[in-house]
Design a protein around this motif. Sequence first.
Motif, PDB file in Angstrom:
ATOM      1  N   GLU A 153       0.866  -1.125   0.101  1.00 35.72           N
ATOM      2  CA  GLU A 153      -0.140  -0.122  -0.042  1.00 35.72           C
ATOM      3  C   GLU A 153       0.874   1.050   0.222  1.00 35.72           C
ATOM      4  O   GLU A 153       0.531   2.380  -0.800  1.00 35.72           O
ATOM      5  N   CYS A 154       1.872   1.372   0.662  1.00 34.20           N
ATOM      6  CA  CYS A 154       2.939   2.314   0.760  1.00 34.20           C
ATOM      7  C   CYS A 154       3.484   2.480  -0.753  1.00 34.20           C
ATOM      8  O   CYS A 154       3.512   3.771  -0.913  1.00 34.20           O
ATOM      9  N   GLU A 155       3.842   1.559  -1.326  1.00 31.35           N
ATOM     10  CA  GLU A 155       4.542   1.429  -2.493  1.00 31.35           C
ATOM     11  C   GLU A 155       3.267   2.218  -3.557  1.00 31.35           C
ATOM     12  O   GLU A 155       3.837   2.941  -4.343  1.00 31.35           O
ATOM     13  N   TYR A 156       2.448   1.627  -3.509  1.00 32.93           N
ATOM     14  CA  TYR A 156       1.177   2.400  -4.343  1.00 32.93           C
ATOM     15  C   TYR A 156       0.799   3.529  -4.182  1.00 32.93           C
ATOM     16  O   TYR A 156       0.865   4.509  -5.013  1.00 32.93           O
ATOM     17  N   GLU A 157       0.595   4.089  -3.015  1.00 34.18           N
ATOM     18  CA  GLU A 157       0.392   5.691  -2.681  1.00 34.18           C
ATOM     19  C   GLU A 157       1.529   6.235  -2.978  1.00 34.18           C
ATOM     20  O   GLU A 157       1.103   7.525  -3.577  1.00 34.18           O
ATOM     21  N   ALA A 158       2.710   6.056  -2.698  1.00 34.31           N
ATOM     22  CA  ALA A 158       3.892   6.684  -3.100  1.00 34.31           C
ATOM     23  C   ALA A 158       3.847   7.076  -4.782  1.00 34.31           C
ATOM     24  O   ALA A 158       4.390   7.969  -5.306  1.00 34.31           O
ATOM     25  N   THR A 159       3.628   6.054  -5.399  1.00 34.58           N
ATOM     26  CA  THR A 159       3.458   5.930  -6.851  1.00 34.58           C
ATOM     27  C   THR A 159       2.553   7.182  -7.485  1.00 34.58           C
ATOM     28  O   THR A 159       2.807   7.864  -8.121  1.00 34.58           O
ATOM     29  N   LEU A 160       1.464   6.977  -6.868  1.00 33.45           N
ATOM     30  CA  LEU A 160       0.411   7.751  -7.368  1.00 33.45           C
ATOM     31  C   LEU A 160       0.847   9.331  -6.828  1.00 33.45           C
ATOM     32  O   LEU A 160       0.730  10.426  -7.799  1.00 33.45           O
ATOM     33  N   ALA A 161       1.559   9.687  -5.737  1.00 29.71           N
ATOM     34  CA  ALA A 161       1.753  10.723  -5.437  1.00 29.71           C
ATOM     35  C   ALA A 161       2.973  11.193  -6.316  1.00 29.71           C
ATOM     36  O   ALA A 161       3.134  12.551  -6.584  1.00 29.71           O
ATOM     37  N   ASN A 162       3.777  10.445  -6.663  1.00 28.16           N
ATOM     38  CA  ASN A 162       4.925  10.690  -7.862  1.00 28.16           C
ATOM     39  C   ASN A 162       4.408  11.026  -8.993  1.00 28.16           C
ATOM     40  O   ASN A 162       4.818  12.137  -9.713  1.00 28.16           O
ATOM     41  N   TYR A 163       3.138  10.540  -9.708  1.00 24.80           N
ATOM     42  CA  TYR A 163       2.477  10.920 -10.853  1.00 24.80           C
ATOM     43  C   TYR A 163       2.032  12.343 -10.603  1.00 24.80           C
ATOM     44  O   TYR A 163       2.132  13.197 -11.497  1.00 24.80           O
ATOM     45  N   ARG A 164       1.207  12.603  -9.453  1.00 28.12           N
ATOM     46  CA  ARG A 164       0.661  13.939  -9.286  1.00 28.12           C
ATOM     47  C   ARG A 164       1.671  15.049  -9.159  1.00 28.12           C
ATOM     48  O   ARG A 164       1.618  16.091  -9.531  1.00 28.12           O
TER      49      ARG A 164
END
Length: 209
Positions: free
Chosen positions: A134-145
């Motif tokens: 979940e941490c990996e996923y949320e960090a990835t979305l934050a990087n896209y943003r």
Amino acid sequence: MAHQIQAIDWTDVAAAATRMAGNWRHFDSFAWSRAFDLEDAKNWAVSYSSSRDAGLLGQSNEKAINDRLRPFTEGDDPDVDFERHSHWAVGYMDGLSIRVYGPDGAITLAFEEFCKIKEALENYPVLDESDYAECEYEATLANYRSEMWAIRKALPARWDVDVYSWFSDNGLDRYTENRDDRGGWAPREKITEALVALGLMPSVVVRIE
């Protein structure tokens, strides 16, 4: 601050207790303020779980450690206290102080649980696979943003989630896979490509410098 004592057999709780009790007294350039407030400071140990620059794994493991030891922070005289210590070289380090021996000289249940955690980490580096994912996923979305910051207000809700799914569905896993323990990342042009394919790109063309 010094690194944690190495080569401790965490399966031997008694031996580990002997090594850890009062370990803070041997740290370089370290002063533990709580020691002045504790009558049994020599029976306590200090351990660190993450720092200012910790990656996703460190953050996830710290959460798992804290969740397992939180029950021992309750009461008028708890056996565990979560702490943050500052140092000029690392900014800050997060961890805990833990009572190794109780008033009766017996090893505390808190320290026994601590040893189980340390043993688990030696056998496998991830304490909670689900939380880490979940941490990996949320960090990835934050990087896209972060990449699309210039047009963030023009994009629809949850566009980042849709882009992640589009990359996954189209075999572009290199844009979703964790990088350097900081989450996945994609360049702006690839995110824009995904948005266009999904029909989510704003109708007004915005130039991204």
